[in-house]
Motif scaffolding. Structure first.
Motif, PDB file in Angstrom:
ATOM      1  N   ASN A  42       0.843  -1.192   0.000  1.00  0.00           N
ATOM      2  CA  ASN A  42       0.000   0.000   0.000  1.00  0.00           C
ATOM      3  C   ASN A  42       0.879   1.243   0.000  1.00  0.00           C
ATOM      4  O   ASN A  42       1.959   1.256   0.593  1.00  0.00           O
ATOM      5  CB  ASN A  42      -0.902   0.017   1.239  1.00  0.00           C
ATOM      6  CG  ASN A  42      -1.882  -1.140   1.239  1.00  0.00           C
ATOM      7  OD1 ASN A  42      -2.263  -1.654   0.181  1.00  0.00           O
ATOM      8  ND2 ASN A  42      -2.289  -1.572   2.420  1.00  0.00           N
ATOM      9  N   GLN A  83      -4.329   7.249  -0.366  1.00  0.00           N
ATOM     10  CA  GLN A  83      -3.873   5.892  -0.110  1.00  0.00           C
ATOM     11  C   GLN A  83      -4.199   5.041  -1.333  1.00  0.00           C
ATOM     12  O   GLN A  83      -5.330   5.056  -1.821  1.00  0.00           O
ATOM     13  CB  GLN A  83      -4.549   5.328   1.139  1.00  0.00           C
ATOM     14  CG  GLN A  83      -4.254   6.136   2.383  1.00  0.00           C
ATOM     15  CD  GLN A  83      -4.960   5.589   3.609  1.00  0.00           C
ATOM     16  OE1 GLN A  83      -5.654   4.591   3.564  1.00  0.00           O
ATOM     17  NE2 GLN A  83      -4.767   6.276   4.735  1.00  0.00           N
ATOM     18  N   ALA A 130      -4.175   1.174  -2.562  1.00  0.00           N
ATOM     19  CA  ALA A 130      -4.071  -0.207  -2.097  1.00  0.00           C
ATOM     20  C   ALA A 130      -3.454  -1.082  -3.185  1.00  0.00           C
ATOM     21  O   ALA A 130      -3.685  -0.883  -4.382  1.00  0.00           O
ATOM     22  CB  ALA A 130      -5.462  -0.734  -1.729  1.00  0.00           C
ATOM     23  N   GLN A 187     -13.761   6.984  -0.674  1.00  0.00           N
ATOM     24  CA  GLN A 187     -13.097   5.836  -1.287  1.00  0.00           C
ATOM     25  C   GLN A 187     -13.459   5.709  -2.743  1.00  0.00           C
ATOM     26  O   GLN A 187     -14.598   5.941  -3.152  1.00  0.00           O
ATOM     27  CB  GLN A 187     -13.468   4.555  -0.543  1.00  0.00           C
ATOM     28  CG  GLN A 187     -12.826   4.446   0.825  1.00  0.00           C
ATOM     29  CD  GLN A 187     -13.107   3.118   1.494  1.00  0.00           C
ATOM     30  OE1 GLN A 187     -14.244   2.847   1.843  1.00  0.00           O
ATOM     31  NE2 GLN A 187     -12.084   2.320   1.688  1.00  0.00           N
ATOM     32  N   ARG A 230      -9.557   1.174  -5.351  1.00  0.00           N
ATOM     33  CA  ARG A 230      -8.183   1.014  -4.828  1.00  0.00           C
ATOM     34  C   ARG A 230      -7.598   2.299  -4.243  1.00  0.00           C
ATOM     35  O   ARG A 230      -6.461   2.308  -3.788  1.00  0.00           O
ATOM     36  CB  ARG A 230      -7.195   0.486  -5.893  1.00  0.00           C
ATOM     37  CG  ARG A 230      -7.295  -0.970  -6.196  1.00  0.00           C
ATOM     38  CD  ARG A 230      -6.019  -1.516  -6.847  1.00  0.00           C
ATOM     39  NE  ARG A 230      -5.640  -0.758  -8.034  1.00  0.00           N
ATOM     40  CZ  ARG A 230      -4.499  -0.079  -8.146  1.00  0.00           C
ATOM     41  NH1 ARG A 230      -3.638  -0.040  -7.145  1.00  0.00           N
ATOM     42  NH2 ARG A 230      -4.225   0.570  -9.253  1.00  0.00           N
ATOM     43  N   THR A 266      -0.480  -1.511  -4.612  1.00  0.00           N
ATOM     44  CA  THR A 266       0.120  -0.686  -5.661  1.00  0.00           C
ATOM     45  C   THR A 266       0.645  -1.533  -6.811  1.00  0.00           C
ATOM     46  O   THR A 266       1.294  -2.565  -6.609  1.00  0.00           O
ATOM     47  CB  THR A 266       1.254   0.158  -5.064  1.00  0.00           C
ATOM     48  OG1 THR A 266       0.810   0.765  -3.847  1.00  0.00           O
ATOM     49  CG2 THR A 266       1.659   1.255  -6.028  1.00  0.00           C
TER      50      THR A 266
END
Lengths: 112, 112
Positions: free
Chosen positions: B18, B76, B78, B58, B61, B80
């Motif tokens: 992440n 952020q 998630a 959100q 990802r 990657t």
């Protein structure tokens, strides 16, 4: 279909020349912009037009002159090009000022 | 991994980890924030936005967190992926003219 299109993508020219970069958006947006991005990736707004009216005019040399013939087009003309004008120039548009901005692919200007 | 923004750091992460990209914004009156991704040779692309009446949003990802108390924004990512390698910009806007203020960007490098 490209939403914000600008031409040319690459431009190499000599100092002292005059050049133009054209931009068109087919998103029906009211607001269009020109940004300059330097080698350190810093994005600096140059101009913003809303429905053909200039609303943002940052401190840029008066050798740079934007022209908006209609709200779908915003062209950038640069007179007497200097070495320091070398950068990537991005055209962009948004539904209205302050909303999400959609960028073109950029025009790489190199002054030699 | 994490990075702190407004200068152009490079954040290097392993594929699958992440990523957290941080941005310290400048204006306590800013009420709209946007994250953009710029891949090499392309224009910035909208990723996700958040308004000041929210503290988390959100997407696919991606998650944006907003802490108005300390004027901090984070993105952020998630799990990657190599395709996430790019420069990431935060932008804020406030006031009647809705002018976007851009951060300096963070370069994300994803190692396979």
């Amino acid at each position: 279909d490209t939403a914000v299109s600008q031409t040319p993508k690459y431009l190499v020219t000599q100092m002292g020349n005059d050049k133009s970069i054209k931009c068109e958006q087919n998103l029906g947006h009211d607001t269009m912009y020109w940004y300059k991005q330097d080698s350190k990736k810093f994005l600096k707004i140059m101009f913003s037009y809303n429905n053909k009216e200039l609303i943002i005019n940052e401190t840029v040399p008066n050798r740079f002159s934007p022209k908006s013939p209609d709200k779908a087009h915003l062209n950038l003309h640069i007179n007497s090009l200097e070495l320091g004008d070398s950068a990537v120039y991005f055209c962009a548009s948004s539904p209205s000022a302050g909303n999400t901005i959609y960028f073109g692919e950029g025009s790489w200007l190199t002054v030699v | 991994g994490e990075s702190v923004g407004l200068h152009l750091p490079t954040l290097s992460v392993q594929e699958g980890d992440n990523s957290i990209i941080n941005c310290a914004y400048s204006n306590s009156a800013s009420d709209y924030f946007i994250w953009y991704k710029q891949e090499s040779g392309k224009g910035p692309q909208f990723i996700i936005d958040i308004r000041s009446n929210m503290d988390k949003r959100q997407g696919q990802r991606v998650t944006v967190l907003l802490n108005k108390t300390v004027k901090h924004l984070s993105l952020q990512i998630a799990a990657t992926q190599p395709g996430d390698s790019a420069v990431y910009f935060c932008a804020e806007t406030a006031g009647n003219n809705r002018k976007l203020i851009w951060g300096l960007g963070t370069s994300l490098a994803v190692n396979p």
